[in-house]
Design an enzyme around this catalytic site. Structure first.
Site, short mmCIF file in Angstrom:
data_model
loop_
_atom_site.label_atom_id
_atom_site.label_comp_id
_atom_site.label_asym_id
_atom_site.label_seq_id
_atom_site.Cartn_x
_atom_site.Cartn_y
_atom_site.Cartn_z
N TYR A 729 80.03 88.36 50.46
CA TYR A 729 79.24 88.15 49.25
C TYR A 729 78.55 86.80 49.13
O TYR A 729 77.56 86.67 48.43
CB TYR A 729 80.12 88.36 48.01
CG TYR A 729 80.44 89.80 47.77
CD1 TYR A 729 79.48 90.64 47.23
CD2 TYR A 729 81.68 90.33 48.11
CE1 TYR A 729 79.75 91.98 47.01
CE2 TYR A 729 81.96 91.66 47.90
CZ TYR A 729 81.00 92.48 47.35
OH TYR A 729 81.27 93.80 47.16
N ILE A 730 79.12 85.79 49.73
CA ILE A 730 78.53 84.46 49.57
C ILE A 730 77.55 84.19 50.70
O ILE A 730 77.93 84.21 51.87
CB ILE A 730 79.62 83.38 49.53
CG1 ILE A 730 80.55 83.65 48.34
CG2 ILE A 730 79.00 82.00 49.44
CD1 ILE A 730 81.80 82.79 48.34
#
Length: 770
Positions: A729-730
DNA sequence: AGCTAAACTTAGCAGTCATATA
DNA sequence: TATATGACTGCTAAGTTTAGCT
């Protein structure tokens, strides 16, 4: 709803987060986590979680406005720097740059063979890496035939897949109705699958037992040589289980050489399956091993958990290869099911599993160019959303009041997906675990509390419980109340909404926009924003990493990425606290010596005059007692050891008096400690001086600090899993830029595999922002 | 329009490996 | 030197999305 003032609130409100209450704030103290999730255990257990209390109220009144300003603020900054990152992959000219980075970690030590020390790191020749991200993009438009039409390769060859070895019977018999029974190898294998899980949660799960036993009975019935078994209760798999335990034990006892040999054999077998050839490049394959047979380990309350997962043979497998590549050999006596040449696909092999009749694939590994490119595309897409999100938010806020129920449901769902980073939530069947996401939320999954609090409690992906209380916009609250009333218990709240419909709508705003993009966007946005907020150049490296973990944790909390707290967590925390006190105690003694040497220093360095916190007299006394005990023990052990040695050398043992002397010394130490406690003074060693003491104190200060940080980090992390957000996600470019800005080596925040996976992100300018 | 399935991403668990600690 | 722990990896289940079909 209480309005609570939070310091620095304004800077906080930009956070799109559901739950940013948990961590943040004070570095270096063990925070009392009153407002932090407290969980008995991972799933389904009752948990008390109070979130998003206070500061939310503020931000709920005008969430969008605030966020808008946030995005607006940041947007212009990066637009420039990102320039080249925004060029679609499709437009890039493929160039193969084979950069050979020879990594010589440690020079190989001279071949003094059987030293037990293993070579620190073997000299590792890194494979040629296709640095697809280093291409120049001189091609203006999409004139590059290969890319935009979905063609993924022109040449693809590989050596197929690796099958697990055939079953080798062990002959250990299970018991039925108290008697040992002989089984055919096939039945023995299945019994063994269960026996291995006897002591696990699966083994105790009634559904698992039932499904296993049904399938086991079918296998038994295949041969008249097998006994009939009608009752699971009469089965005793313990003999097999014991055998496996013994095997494990033996494996542990193996010598280094034996273990090494096994490893080498394994590597030799794998050798030809590790890489595929893609357009002349060597690319690593992720999962070339065919899944071995076993019992299906469904998560949560899966109706099929425990069912027999059958062995896969080449006949069931389809290989994807280019026409010109040679077809790899199947197992002896077997043939591949099918060979295809699908250039639009990135899979190398596929087959159907027998439990749910779904497809399994062999893909390239995470650090391959295909995965890397699609990862980059994913994050670029999330970043693109930044430019649309204001409008989208404005629109769905309007739509919350639309007269068409369908539209209102969609707007409400969008609000939740955006605000809480919920998953889309596809519908699920009876043959699956009952879990939900946003669109499939049912009546019973939310509880409304006036005026505008929504309590969520449902099982999400992997049956992980999502429990959260949020204050929402009034219109959202009203809508939810109405929908709930309309559909009634047991039914989907958004009964007019499907994930497909939602995604179609989203796609109108921006090509490629779907529900999951919001999760990625919000996660990356949050991370960037938290890193900016938490890190400071004046921090020590330890503090910076702590800040990083905090930012990471914020994202993990948002996405509800959980893990079970280790059983020994409490004990471990106590141990750390004790270590901390011991260090403080030492520091106190040094300070006292310092004052004895130089009275004026108290005035000159007032911070040295401050007493160490939580060092109580009782604790000190106890600590001294233990110290003495340990010293006595040490003296005895040493004495015995020396004597043993002397004895084995045929020499005379040391006289008893030797030990007595040593013990006497310990007694003296005891007297000294006792005196110190009584007088509050510490004797100064003759060799000591002010400088030395100051240096020692400084060392201890560092240690105290480090221990405190360690404790904080551990406590805050105990049931949150950071890995999933870091991996999926990052945006890695956020992390790369941060590492550069704050001079933190990437290896401190990424594991080796993640560094490799995100190599593509390293090309950004230093000031890159999400 | 709705359904199914293919293809790909995301996810926690369970082994294995590495390292700290006793 | 052996053991305990935590970190890391491999495994594969469980999601999402989209395309293609009826």
């Amino acid at each position: 709803m209480t309005k609570v003032v939070k310091e620095e609130s304004s800077s906080d409100e930009d956070i799109p987060l559901a739950r940013h209450s948990s961590s943040s704030t004070k570095p270096q103290t063990i925070k009392k986590k009153l407002d932090t999730p407290v969980k008995a255990n991972k799933r389904n257990l009752s948990t008390v979680k109070k979130q998003r209390t206070t500061e939310a109220s503020d931000d709920d009144d005008i969430p969008l406005a605030r966020r808008r300003s946030a995005t607006a603020k940041e947007q212009p900054i990066k637009e420039e720097s990102s320039d080249d990152d925004d060029v679609p992959l499709a437009k890039r000219k493929p160039v193969v740059t084979q950069t050979k980075s020879l990594k010589r970690a440690t020079p190989v030590k001279a071949e003094s063979a059987p030293t037990n020390k293993k070579p620190k790191k073997e000299v590792k020749v890194e494979e040629d890496v296709y640095r697809w991200w280093e291409q120049e993009m001189e091609n203006g438009a999409g004139d590059n035939g290969l890319d935009d039409n979905g063609i993924k390769w022109t040449q693809l060859s590989h050596n197929g897949v690796l099958f697990p070895p055939e079953y080798v019977p062990h002959g250990i018999q299970m018991k039925y109705d108290g008697k040992s029974v002989k089984l055919t190898p096939e039945a023995e294998e299945v019994a063994s699958f269960f026996a291995a899980l006897l002591e696990s949660d699966h083994g105790a799960n009634p559904t698992f037992q039932k499904n296993f036993f049904e399938d086991f009975q079918k296998v038994l019935a295949k041969s008249p040589k097998n006994p009939k078994m009608t009752s699971f209760e009469k089965c005793d798999f313990r003999p097999m289980w014991q055998k496996f335990e013994l095997d494990k034990e033996r494996k542990k006892q193996m010598t280094k050489e034996e273990k090494l040999k096994i490893k080498e054999e394994r590597i030799a077998v794998e050798q030809s399956f590790i890489y595929a050839n893609v357009d002349g490049r060597k690319e690593k394959i992720g999962n070339f091993r065919i899944e071995p047979p076993g019992l299906f380990r469904g998560r949560g309350d899966h109706p099929k958990t425990g069912r027999l997962k059958l062995r896969v043979y080449p006949e069931q497998i389809t290989l994807n290869l280019s026409k010109d590549s040679k077809i790899p050999p199947a197992l002896p006596g077997h043939k591949w099911g099918k060979i295809v040449h699908d250039q639009q696909a990135t899979w190398l092999a596929t087959w159907k599993e027998n439990i749910n009749d779904t497809s399994k694939y062999v893909f390239l590994s995470a650090n391959s160019s295909w995965k890397g490119q699609s990862d980059m595309k994913k994050f670029d897409k999330a970043r693109e959303l930044k430019g649309h999100v204001d409008r989208i938010r404005k629109n769905y806020t309007n739509d919350l009041k639309d007269k068409l129920t369908e539209t209102r449901q969609r707007a409400t769902a969008m609000y939740l997906i955006d605000r809480l980073a919920l998953r889309a939530g596809n519908e699920k069947g009876d043959e699956e675990a009952d879990t939900v996401g946003c669109c499939s939320l049912r009546y019973e999954h939310i509880t409304l509390e006036s005026p505008n609090t929504v309590h969520f409690d449902f099982l999400g992906k992997d049956s992980i419980r999502y429990e959260n209380s949020v204050q929402v916009e009034t219109q959202v609250f009203k809508n939810l109340r109405l929908f709930q009333k309309q559909v009634g218990p047991g039914n989907a709240i958004f009964d007019r909404l499907t994930t497909t419909g939602l995604n179609k709508h989203l796609n109108n705003y921006m090509p490629g926009l779907s529900a999951k993009v919001f999760r990625t966007y919000n996660a990356s946005f949050t991370c960037q924003q938290q890193l900016d907020k938490l890190t400071s150049k004046t921090d020590t490296i330890h503090d910076r990493i702590l800040s990083f973990n905090r930012a990471n944790r914020e994202v993990a909390v948002l996405c509800n990425h959980q893990r079970a707290a280790s059983k020994s967590h409490g004990q471990q925390m106590m141990k750390i606290a004790d270590k901390l006190r011991a260090t403080k105690y030492q520091r106190m003694k040094l300070r006292k010596q310092l004052f004895a040497l130089d009275k004026s220093i108290k005035k000159r360095r007032p911070n040295l005059a401050v007493d160490e916190s939580d060092l109580e007299d009782d604790w000190i006394k106890e600590y001294d007692i233990q110290t003495i005990e340990k010293e006595r023990e040490k003296a005895k052990v040493k004495f015995d050891k020396q004597n043993d040695r002397l004895k084995s050398e045929g020499k005379a043992p040391l006289p008893k008096s030797e030990l007595q002397d040593k013990l006497k010394k310990v007694d003296e130490l005891k007297a000294q400690l006792d005196k110190e406690r009584k007088t509050g003074k510490v004797e100064v060693a003759a060799t000591m001086n002010v400088e030395k003491l100051l240096a020692k104190i400084e060392k201890l200060d560092e240690r105290i600090n480090a221990t405190k940080i360690q404790a904080t980090d551990k406590e805050e992390n105990k049931e949150i899993s950071l890995g999933t957000s870091k991996m999926n996600y990052i945006d890695p470019r956020i992390i790369v830029a941060w590492c550069r800005t704050y001079e933190v080596p990437m290896e401190k925040v990424y594991s080796k595999t993640l560094v490799e996976k995100f190599r593509w992100a390293e090309t950004i300018p230093d000031d890159w922002k999400f």
